[in-house]
Design a protein around this motif. Sequence first.
Motif, mmCIF file in Angstrom:
data_model
loop_
_atom_site.group_PDB
_atom_site.id
_atom_site.type_symbol
_atom_site.label_atom_id
_atom_site.label_comp_id
_atom_site.label_asym_id
_atom_site.label_seq_id
_atom_site.Cartn_x
_atom_site.Cartn_y
_atom_site.Cartn_z
ATOM 1 N N VAL A 191 -72.332 21.281 -75.822
ATOM 2 C CA VAL A 191 -72.029 20.228 -76.673
ATOM 3 C C VAL A 191 -70.944 20.418 -77.704
ATOM 4 C CG1 VAL A 191 -73.300 18.663 -78.793
ATOM 5 C CG2 VAL A 191 -74.716 19.626 -76.542
ATOM 6 N N SER A 192 -70.836 21.627 -78.200
ATOM 7 C CA SER A 192 -69.789 21.724 -79.131
ATOM 8 C C SER A 192 -68.433 21.572 -78.242
ATOM 9 C CB SER A 192 -69.798 23.193 -79.921
ATOM 10 O OG SER A 192 -68.886 23.366 -80.759
ATOM 11 N N THR A 193 -68.167 22.051 -77.080
ATOM 12 C CA THR A 193 -67.159 22.000 -76.221
ATOM 13 C C THR A 193 -66.757 20.640 -76.129
ATOM 14 O OG1 THR A 193 -67.457 24.032 -75.343
ATOM 15 C CG2 THR A 193 -66.125 22.692 -74.129
ATOM 16 N N ALA A 194 -67.960 19.623 -75.898
ATOM 17 C CA ALA A 194 -67.638 18.390 -75.754
ATOM 18 C C ALA A 194 -67.243 17.575 -76.707
ATOM 19 C CB ALA A 194 -69.080 17.673 -75.262
ATOM 20 N N LEU A 195 -67.544 17.996 -77.914
ATOM 21 C CA LEU A 195 -67.174 17.472 -79.279
ATOM 22 C C LEU A 195 -65.694 17.841 -79.324
ATOM 23 C CD1 LEU A 195 -69.677 18.314 -81.787
ATOM 24 C CD2 LEU A 195 -69.116 16.156 -81.162
ATOM 25 N N ILE A 196 -65.133 18.880 -79.016
ATOM 26 C CA ILE A 196 -63.477 18.871 -79.417
ATOM 27 C C ILE A 196 -62.823 18.347 -78.264
ATOM 28 C CG2 ILE A 196 -63.907 21.176 -80.507
ATOM 29 C CD1 ILE A 196 -62.511 22.663 -78.096
ATOM 30 N N ASN A 197 -63.402 18.208 -76.852
ATOM 31 C CA ASN A 197 -63.020 17.380 -75.751
ATOM 32 C C ASN A 197 -62.752 15.896 -76.249
ATOM 33 O OD1 ASN A 197 -63.220 19.865 -74.489
ATOM 34 N ND2 ASN A 197 -64.139 19.243 -73.174
ATOM 35 N N GLU A 198 -63.584 15.397 -76.777
ATOM 36 C CA GLU A 198 -63.650 14.002 -77.472
ATOM 37 C C GLU A 198 -62.699 13.913 -78.411
ATOM 38 O OE1 GLU A 198 -65.396 11.513 -76.127
ATOM 39 O OE2 GLU A 198 -64.659 10.203 -77.528
ATOM 40 N N LEU A 199 -62.397 14.603 -79.349
ATOM 41 C CA LEU A 199 -61.493 14.719 -80.393
ATOM 42 C C LEU A 199 -59.978 14.511 -79.600
ATOM 43 C CD1 LEU A 199 -60.297 14.670 -83.340
ATOM 44 C CD2 LEU A 199 -60.259 17.226 -83.222
ATOM 45 N N VAL A 200 -59.967 15.501 -78.712
ATOM 46 C CA VAL A 200 -58.457 15.716 -78.141
ATOM 47 C C VAL A 200 -58.303 14.370 -77.337
ATOM 48 C CG1 VAL A 200 -57.121 16.648 -76.337
ATOM 49 C CG2 VAL A 200 -58.418 18.261 -77.971
ATOM 50 N N ALA A 201 -59.330 13.692 -76.933
ATOM 51 C CA ALA A 201 -59.072 12.408 -76.083
ATOM 52 C C ALA A 201 -58.851 11.201 -76.908
ATOM 53 C CB ALA A 201 -60.117 12.217 -75.266
ATOM 54 N N ASN A 202 -58.868 11.451 -78.616
ATOM 55 C CA ASN A 202 -58.935 10.315 -79.247
ATOM 56 C C ASN A 202 -57.476 10.109 -79.581
ATOM 57 O OD1 ASN A 202 -58.932 8.931 -81.982
ATOM 58 N ND2 ASN A 202 -61.108 9.454 -81.864
ATOM 59 N N ARG A 205 -56.276 11.526 -83.107
ATOM 60 C CA ARG A 205 -56.772 12.796 -83.125
ATOM 61 C C ARG A 205 -56.316 13.413 -84.472
ATOM 62 N NH1 ARG A 205 -54.269 12.461 -78.521
ATOM 63 N NH2 ARG A 205 -52.071 13.278 -78.139
ATOM 64 N N MET B 183 -65.670 9.954 -85.682
ATOM 65 C CA MET B 183 -65.323 10.883 -84.826
ATOM 66 C C MET B 183 -65.486 12.374 -85.391
ATOM 67 S SD MET B 183 -63.766 11.895 -82.019
ATOM 68 C CE MET B 183 -64.461 13.830 -81.822
ATOM 69 N N MET B 219 -74.379 24.592 -85.798
ATOM 70 C CA MET B 219 -74.586 23.227 -85.350
ATOM 71 C C MET B 219 -75.266 22.224 -85.948
ATOM 72 S SD MET B 219 -73.164 23.750 -81.413
ATOM 73 C CE MET B 219 -72.951 21.870 -81.298
ATOM 74 N N MET B 248 -70.067 10.686 -75.735
ATOM 75 C CA MET B 248 -70.599 12.030 -75.845
ATOM 76 C C MET B 248 -71.754 12.016 -74.676
ATOM 77 S SD MET B 248 -69.270 14.230 -77.626
ATOM 78 C CE MET B 248 -70.465 15.460 -77.890
ATOM 79 N N ARG B 251 -69.817 12.524 -71.454
ATOM 80 C CA ARG B 251 -69.553 13.788 -71.192
ATOM 81 C C ARG B 251 -70.471 14.906 -70.919
ATOM 82 N NH1 ARG B 251 -64.076 14.508 -72.724
ATOM 83 N NH2 ARG B 251 -63.228 12.568 -74.107
ATOM 84 N N LEU B 252 -71.623 14.925 -71.679
ATOM 85 C CA LEU B 252 -72.522 15.749 -71.137
ATOM 86 C C LEU B 252 -73.386 15.584 -69.813
ATOM 87 C CD1 LEU B 252 -74.574 15.832 -74.799
ATOM 88 C CD2 LEU B 252 -72.776 17.297 -73.753
ATOM 89 N N PHE B 270 -63.356 21.145 -67.930
ATOM 90 C CA PHE B 270 -64.153 20.811 -69.102
ATOM 91 C C PHE B 270 -63.918 21.972 -70.077
ATOM 92 C CE2 PHE B 270 -68.319 21.583 -71.449
ATOM 93 C CZ PHE B 270 -68.326 20.462 -72.030
ATOM 94 N N GLY B 274 -60.594 21.088 -74.195
ATOM 95 C CA GLY B 274 -60.062 21.214 -75.902
ATOM 96 C C GLY B 274 -59.016 21.887 -76.351
#
Lengths: 337, 337
Positions: A191-202, A205, B183, B219, B248, B251-252, B270, B274
């Motif tokens: 989940v934490s990894t998905a959060l930073i992936n979402e930021l990078v895609a923003n 950012r 975000m 977290m 999110m 992504r999950l 994946f 990041g």
Amino acid sequence: MVSNIGIIGLGLIGGSLARRLVDRGVNVVAWNHRPHPYAQAEADGIRCVPSLAQLVAAEPDIIVLCNPLKAMPAILGALQPLLDAHPDITLTDVGSVKGMVRQQIEEAGLSEQYVGAHPMAGNEHSGWQAADPHLYDGALWAITVDERTDYVRFAAVAQLICGAIGNRLIVVDDDSHDKAAAMISHMPHAVSTALINELVANPDRNIAAALAAGSWRDMTRVALTDPERTRAMIEEDAVNVEELLRHMAARLTDIADHLHDGNERAIGEFFAAGDPFRAYKAAVNAGAEASRHTMLIPEHGWQQALLESARRGEAIIALNAAGSERTATVVQQPAMR
Amino acid sequence: MVSNIGIIGLGLIGGSLARRLVDRGVNVVAWNHRPHPYAQAEADGIRCVPSLAQLVAAEPDIIVLCNPLKAMPAILGALQPLLDAHPDITLTDVGSVKGMVRQQIEEAGLSEQYVGAHPMAGNEHSGWQAADPHLYDGALWAITVDERTDYVRFAAVAQLICGAIGNRLIVVDDDSHDKAAAMISHMPHAVSTALINELVANPDRNIAAALAAGSWRDMTRVALTDPERTRAMIEEDAVNVEELLRHMAARLTDIADHLHDGNERAIGEFFAAGDPFRAYKAAVNAGAEASRHTMLIPEHGWQQALLESARRGEAIIALNAAGSERTATVVQQPAMR
């Protein structure tokens, strides 16, 4: 009485364990796949040997596998013929997934001598240079057993943990352990990894990163540690992580729907559902006095009895064999009902 | 020159701001909905008045709305006739969502005098008792503007932040602000809440909680703070939070599918996606020297020019009006490309 311990692997976990045991008066013999830590380890009182054959020949009561999981098949393959000649030696490990290790142990024909273990200890460092006996201060261990586990070998590992190392433990089966680890560690790492992936895609950012405060820093800290180590951890527990990620995706979709619909009742339930955990944490933080009692361990079904104890939020601080009765001294920790 | 500031609301944010301004030699007049902090505030050099009418009559250069968002409509309603007679006073606020506040400002007929602001400052406490001028040490502010914002009023608020308070700022539109806050704060708060809900629903929750270590603690920390405050924050930015929660969830679900399929290439992507954020954090943690330059602010389209500056990862540390040219001194922070 546990007085001679063999350690395979002098990294952060194994090196810290070896140093702690020596500090507490236990004889430690160690082998590492490369001899670079040997000079310092010997100076610390750890007897280092150049081969697994010499480690086994030293006849430790217990050998603790502290090698990386990926080295496990090769090491078990080398140990099997050696341990065949020393059936009294008990084998344990410190791996963070237990189902996979037991499978490897079985494939190597070492099940009879094996008891699983996993200490809740570690930090972001690795290697002998980071080894520190205080890494285990106050640590809780999970011991993993199945219906074939020999009670005497289990008791030896428990005495190693509670006595020689000075820690607490719970006893669970592999599946309960791996599901719990997925719940509080492996899935949250994804989940934490998905959060930073979402930021990078923003697209904004850098604006978002500029506005980031403590909540973002805390929730993404684990995504910054070596992503290949995180990937390995998650793939070793993939079935359990997959299931929990689907649960989380459903929860996030549900609350998104409720926000869309302005469903105040459902939104209220979402923010109240975690209250038992909030109450548990409040009790832990308040330093709620742990009550202590003696638990009788039945001769048959001891594995299930100890699993139920763990489910009640109890931890074992001593294992006793006074007279003919097997008992454990357990402390009741704060628990969610 | 900004020398007289009015503060509405002496809670954690407003109280800390008032104390910091007084410490730095600025005259502060304050009103709070209840007078209980007045004795201490007066002792700290903050002039406290019993009514909003007296606050406006003191003719501060800028009034900073530091009241809770839910009190905003009532306070703006009371301010409107008072400010009508004092059109030189600029109105700003510290609210954590900007689109909703601007809408309330418009409904109160106060748009002409308004410039939005949001300091990245705060902690888990609240109220005057927790007020601390050091809360703003090193803080970054977002100033929010639209095409109707008066440059002179913007410049006054910017000088309050960079000069009187001694902080840095970026300039953005409301929507960019609220999307960025969703975000890096609002959406992650919902994710953290979903994590503890998932634990509470787990039949082996006490085993999992016993095995929890630093990653879980970090977290879920924000899920432990007042859930009603978190709920209000998320509902005030619901549209943006909803969209990011759906991202999110996707992504999950994707990574769950890849784990199920053993799709090593997709799993690798994946864990690598990041990396720009990891590089950014490494640069921040290395204390990468921020380069400083002077930026010319165009007379027309200054809002967009400053937004682009924020997108490049720049922050304003001073606003200058030397001669006929408008310029800002900006520092280039580490940025993701």
